[in-house]
Design an enzyme around this catalytic site. Structure first.
Site, PDB file in Angstrom:
ATOM      1  N   HIS A  72     -10.950 -11.070  -4.930  1.00  0.00           N
ATOM      2  CA  HIS A  72     -12.005 -11.243  -3.318  1.00  0.00           C
ATOM      3  C   HIS A  72     -12.523 -10.365  -3.493  1.00  0.00           C
ATOM      4  CE1 HIS A  72      -7.951 -13.250  -0.742  1.00  0.00           C
ATOM      5  NE2 HIS A  72      -7.514 -13.739  -2.304  1.00  0.00           N
ATOM      6  N   TYR A 200      -9.454 -11.054   9.160  1.00  0.00           N
ATOM      7  CA  TYR A 200      -8.730 -10.470  10.386  1.00  0.00           C
ATOM      8  C   TYR A 200      -8.969 -10.728  11.459  1.00  0.00           C
ATOM      9  CZ  TYR A 200      -9.017  -6.773   6.585  1.00  0.00           C
ATOM     10  OH  TYR A 200      -7.472  -6.013   5.729  1.00  0.00           O
ATOM     11  N   PRO A 292      -2.457   0.109   9.083  1.00  0.00           N
ATOM     12  CA  PRO A 292      -2.056  -0.543   7.841  1.00  0.00           C
ATOM     13  C   PRO A 292      -3.969  -2.022   7.620  1.00  0.00           C
ATOM     14  CG  PRO A 292      -0.682  -1.446   9.469  1.00  0.00           C
ATOM     15  CD  PRO A 292      -0.974  -0.447   9.756  1.00  0.00           C
ATOM     16  N   LYS A 296      -5.279   1.065   3.827  1.00  0.00           N
ATOM     17  CA  LYS A 296      -5.784   1.893   2.993  1.00  0.00           C
ATOM     18  C   LYS A 296      -4.459   2.704   1.902  1.00  0.00           C
ATOM     19  CE  LYS A 296      -9.918   1.665   2.445  1.00  0.00           C
ATOM     20  NZ  LYS A 296      -9.990   0.407   1.545  1.00  0.00           N
ATOM     21  N   TYR A 384     -14.116  -0.668   2.709  1.00  0.00           N
ATOM     22  CA  TYR A 384     -12.986  -2.048   2.535  1.00  0.00           C
ATOM     23  C   TYR A 384     -12.246  -1.790   1.214  1.00  0.00           C
ATOM     24  CZ  TYR A 384      -9.676  -6.178   3.116  1.00  0.00           C
ATOM     25  OH  TYR A 384      -8.580  -6.477   3.304  1.00  0.00           O
TER      26      TYR A 384
HETATM   27  P1  RFL Z   1       6.458   5.633  -0.152  1.00  0.00           P
HETATM   28  O1  RFL Z   1       6.362   4.338  -0.602  1.00  0.00           O
HETATM   29  O2  RFL Z   1       7.504   5.506   0.975  1.00  0.00           O
HETATM   30  O3  RFL Z   1       7.270   6.089  -1.342  1.00  0.00           O
HETATM   31  C1  RFL Z   1       8.295   6.610  -0.386  1.00  0.00           C
HETATM   32  C2  RFL Z   1       9.325   7.201  -1.971  1.00  0.00           C
HETATM   33  O4  RFL Z   1      10.281   8.654  -1.633  1.00  0.00           O
HETATM   34  C3  RFL Z   1      11.827   8.046  -1.764  1.00  0.00           C
HETATM   35  N1  RFL Z   1      11.942   9.503  -0.302  1.00  0.00           N
HETATM   36  C4  RFL Z   1      13.189  10.459  -1.395  1.00  0.00           C
HETATM   37  N2  RFL Z   1      13.197  10.475  -2.719  1.00  0.00           N
HETATM   38  C5  RFL Z   1      14.026  11.465  -2.442  1.00  0.00           C
HETATM   39  N3  RFL Z   1      14.944  12.611  -1.833  1.00  0.00           N
HETATM   40  C6  RFL Z   1      14.215  12.633  -0.504  1.00  0.00           C
HETATM   41  N4  RFL Z   1      14.492  13.012   0.719  1.00  0.00           N
HETATM   42  C7  RFL Z   1      12.998  11.315  -0.414  1.00  0.00           C
HETATM   43  N5  RFL Z   1      12.700  10.513   0.623  1.00  0.00           N
HETATM   44  C8  RFL Z   1      11.968   9.485   0.476  1.00  0.00           C
HETATM   45  C9  RFL Z   1      11.687   6.895  -0.715  1.00  0.00           C
HETATM   46  O5  RFL Z   1      12.822   6.220  -0.650  1.00  0.00           O
HETATM   47  C10 RFL Z   1      10.562   6.227  -1.240  1.00  0.00           C
HETATM   48  O6  RFL Z   1      11.200   5.508  -2.525  1.00  0.00           O
HETATM   49  O7  RFL Z   1       5.012   5.998  -0.180  1.00  0.00           O
HETATM   50  P2  RFL Z   1       4.007   6.638  -1.593  1.00  0.00           P
HETATM   51  O8  RFL Z   1       4.881   6.535  -2.563  1.00  0.00           O
HETATM   52  O9  RFL Z   1       3.466   7.734  -1.152  1.00  0.00           O
HETATM   53  O10 RFL Z   1       3.642   5.046  -1.692  1.00  0.00           O
HETATM   54  C11 RFL Z   1       2.653   4.973  -0.152  1.00  0.00           C
HETATM   55  C12 RFL Z   1       2.394   3.622  -0.200  1.00  0.00           C
HETATM   56  O11 RFL Z   1       3.534   2.678  -0.040  1.00  0.00           O
HETATM   57  C13 RFL Z   1       2.224   2.948   1.330  1.00  0.00           C
HETATM   58  O12 RFL Z   1       1.171   4.031   1.883  1.00  0.00           O
HETATM   59  C14 RFL Z   1       1.560   1.340   1.787  1.00  0.00           C
HETATM   60  O13 RFL Z   1       2.791   0.629   1.296  1.00  0.00           O
HETATM   61  C15 RFL Z   1       1.067   1.478   2.799  1.00  0.00           C
HETATM   62  N6  RFL Z   1       0.398   0.370   3.044  1.00  0.00           N
HETATM   63  C16 RFL Z   1      -0.514  -0.303   2.900  1.00  0.00           C
HETATM   64  N7  RFL Z   1      -1.064   0.630   1.958  1.00  0.00           N
HETATM   65  C17 RFL Z   1      -2.701  -0.378   0.822  1.00  0.00           C
HETATM   66  O14 RFL Z   1      -3.376   0.151   0.778  1.00  0.00           O
HETATM   67  N8  RFL Z   1      -2.671  -1.777   1.534  1.00  0.00           N
HETATM   68  C18 RFL Z   1      -2.019  -2.139   2.647  1.00  0.00           C
HETATM   69  O15 RFL Z   1      -2.578  -3.374   2.551  1.00  0.00           O
HETATM   70  C19 RFL Z   1      -1.013  -1.780   2.912  1.00  0.00           C
HETATM   71  N9  RFL Z   1      -0.135  -2.575   3.994  1.00  0.00           N
HETATM   72  C20 RFL Z   1       0.973  -0.907   4.362  1.00  0.00           C
HETATM   73  C21 RFL Z   1       0.520  -2.143   4.771  1.00  0.00           C
HETATM   74  C22 RFL Z   1       2.262  -0.114   4.428  1.00  0.00           C
HETATM   75  C23 RFL Z   1       3.046  -1.213   5.595  1.00  0.00           C
HETATM   76  N10 RFL Z   1       4.364  -0.743   6.324  1.00  0.00           N
HETATM   77  C24 RFL Z   1       5.742  -1.050   6.462  1.00  0.00           C
HETATM   78  C25 RFL Z   1       4.251   0.728   6.876  1.00  0.00           C
HETATM   79  C26 RFL Z   1       1.498  -2.458   5.093  1.00  0.00           C
HETATM   80  C27 RFL Z   1       2.329  -2.487   6.134  1.00  0.00           C
HETATM   81  C28 RFL Z   1       3.779  -3.482   7.046  1.00  0.00           C
HETATM   82  C1  PHB Z   2      -1.256  -7.208   3.265  1.00  0.00           C
HETATM   83  O1  PHB Z   2      -0.835  -8.780   3.280  1.00  0.00           O
HETATM   84  O2  PHB Z   2       0.093  -7.175   3.237  1.00  0.00           O
HETATM   85  C2  PHB Z   2      -1.907  -6.409   3.928  1.00  0.00           C
HETATM   86  C3  PHB Z   2      -3.663  -6.564   3.386  1.00  0.00           C
HETATM   87  C4  PHB Z   2      -4.332  -6.446   4.245  1.00  0.00           C
HETATM   88  C5  PHB Z   2      -3.775  -5.359   5.263  1.00  0.00           C
HETATM   89  C6  PHB Z   2      -2.909  -5.062   5.785  1.00  0.00           C
HETATM   90  C7  PHB Z   2      -1.757  -5.540   4.683  1.00  0.00           C
HETATM   91  O3  PHB Z   2      -5.383  -4.778   5.693  1.00  0.00           O
END
Ligand code: RFL
Ligand code: PHB
Length: 389
Positions: A72, A200, A292, A296, A384
């Site tokens: 994109h 957005y 989110p 980032k 971004y």
């Molecule tokens: P994670 O993905 O939370 O993984 C951590 C892992 O550790 C395990 N764990 C344990 N294992 C052993 N012993 C324990 N005591 C433990 N406690 C926990 C867990 O089961 C898990 O498997 O962390 P990590 O690897 O640092 O990754 C971070 C990302 O997952 C997170 O920052 C992103 O998902 C955030 N996020 C977004 N990030 C972006 O860069 N672009 C996006 O578009 C974006 N959209 C989002 C998001 C997060 C969202 N939610 C639901 C939080 C959209 C949403 C809705």
């Molecule tokens: C997503 O597609 O899950 C998404 C995209 C952009 C954002 C947050 C989440 O800023």
């Protein structure tokens, strides 16, 4: 059991670090609390910065992303019916890749399997010991038996609710937090996206985001009060609310369908300092959380992994500990810039229940500035698409 680097958590940061280290001949063991199917069922991030794209390629896991991901070169911002585009290419000659976190995690598991890496699922009671000695170790239980893992270094990649961050003594840790008074209700649906790029949308009823995973899979979010529960939101109610917040012309073109996934996530900004304590290093959500809105979270996890991988690789190859010594400082400098960006995007685009008429004019003026000023668009586009590592 003994390894060189013990990694707690098999989410994207733990798996990517393990993959890079294994490819450099450094032994790892990943300890993950859940089973693989559970880790792969989480629908989360969707937008990869270009630095993340390059890191995944470097780790040997970029092939499917390059085939199936979508580049994109801009995104759309709307406010009460008005819409304009931020052209990333024009603003800063950069771009992003739309490719889901679920797919990234899948590709990392496949690559780790191919390398014969050790990933232990279903581990419980993980505890970290002797972190400031030169012989740290991890204890845990698996299949009802107690076990011990000795190592040179421990990396906490166990997310916001993990145990690693809390293993740093409270008097050493400094935490910074902002909790926002709303959450995001997200759905995934097997329908074509609303537009070719992400939208957005600021609106007096609340923020909305039209995102996607592919030309046939859409991801939508709407801002909801924290008191709302998933059961309160039928698919029909979700679609009606989403359309009311998007510009008329976009709303009319939305193809609706059953939701495949539906969840509510609270929004917070959080940083824990330092990101290193003795032989423990923190990466990703274990050390910081962003709302989110700036996309980032996953990208910051990848830049942490970059700094730590470089430090560990230099240490094991040449005995050079400089990268490990400066890890926390380097990672945090970038973390705070992403914190600022996510907070400013969140503040500009959401409906805050306690905002005054003045605050709302400031939000509208921020958007006007972006629409009219190439310099303002450039700052947004640089952040971004991702600041350099
Ligand atoms: P994670 O993905 O939370 O993984 C951590 C892992 O550790 C395990 N764990 C344990 N294992 C052993 N012993 C324990 N005591 C433990 N406690 C926990 C867990 O089961 C898990 O498997 O962390 P990590 O690897 O640092 O990754 C971070 C990302 O997952 C997170 O920052 C992103 O998902 C955030 N996020 C977004 N990030 C972006 O860069 N672009 C996006 O578009 C974006 N959209 C989002 C998001 C997060 C969202 N939610 C639901 C939080 C959209 C949403 C809705
Ligand atoms: C997503 O597609 O899950 C998404 C995209 C952009 C954002 C947050 C989440 O800023």
């Amino acid at each position: 059991m003994r390894t060189q680097v013990a990694i707690i958590g098999g989410g994207p940061s733990g798996l990517l670090l393990s993959q890079l280290l294994n490819r450099a001949g450094i032994a790892t063991v990943v300890l993950e609390r859940r089973d693989r199917a559970h880790v792969l069922s989480r629908i989360r991030a969707g937008v990869l910065e270009w630095g993340t794209v390059e890191m995944l390629r470097k780790a040997g896991v970029g092939a499917r992303m390059d085939r199936e991901g979508h580049v994109h070169q801009g995104c759309l911002l709307s406010s009460e019916g008005r819409m304009f585009r931020i052209d990333f290419h024009e603003a800063c000659a950069r771009q992003v890749m739309v490719y889901g976190q679920t797919e990234v995690t899948h590709d990392l598991y496949d690559a780790q399997d191919a390398l014969g890496a050790t990933i232990l699922h279903g581990v419980g009671d993980v505890a970290l010991h002797d972190l400031t000695s030169d012989a740290p170790f991890v204890t845990y239980t698996r299949d009802g038996a107690a076990a011990r893992l000795d190592c040179d270094y421990i990396v906490g990649c166990d997310g916001f609710h993990g145990i690693s961050r809390r293993s740093i003594p409270a008097e050493v840790r400094q935490e910074f937090e902002k909790v926002y008074p709303f959450g995001w209700l997200g759905i995934l649906s097997q329908t074509p996206p609303a537009a070719e790029e992400l939208i957005y949308a600021a609106h007096s009823r609340g923020f909305a985001l039209a995102s996607m995973r592919s030309p046939t899979l859409s991801r939508y979010y709407i801002q909801v009060p924290l008191s709302d529960r998933i059961e309160d939101w039928s698919d029909a109610a979700f679609w009606a609310e989403l359309k009311s917040r998007l510009p008329e012309a976009v709303a009319q073109g939305i193809v609706t369908g059953p939701s495949i996934e539906k969840s509510i996530a609270p929004l917070r900004s959080f940083v824990s300092e330092p990101m290193r304590w003795g032989r423990l290093f923190l990466c990703g959500d274990a050390a910081h959380i962003v709302p989110p809105t700036g996309a980032k979270g996953l990208n910051l996890a990848v830049s942490d992994v970059h700094y730590l991988y470089e430090g560990l690789a230099a240490f094991y190859a040449k005995g050079d500990a400089e990268g490990l010594e400066t890890y926390s400082q380097k990672a945090l400098a970038r973390v705070w810039k992403a914190m600022r960006f996510s907070w400013s995007m969140t503040t500009m685009l959401h409906h805050f229940p306690d905002f005054s008429a003045f605050d709302r004019r400031m939000q509208a003026t921020e958007l006007d500035l972006l629409e009219s000023s190439p310099s303002a668009r450039r700052v947004l586009a640089e952040n971004y698409t991702g600041l350099p590592f």
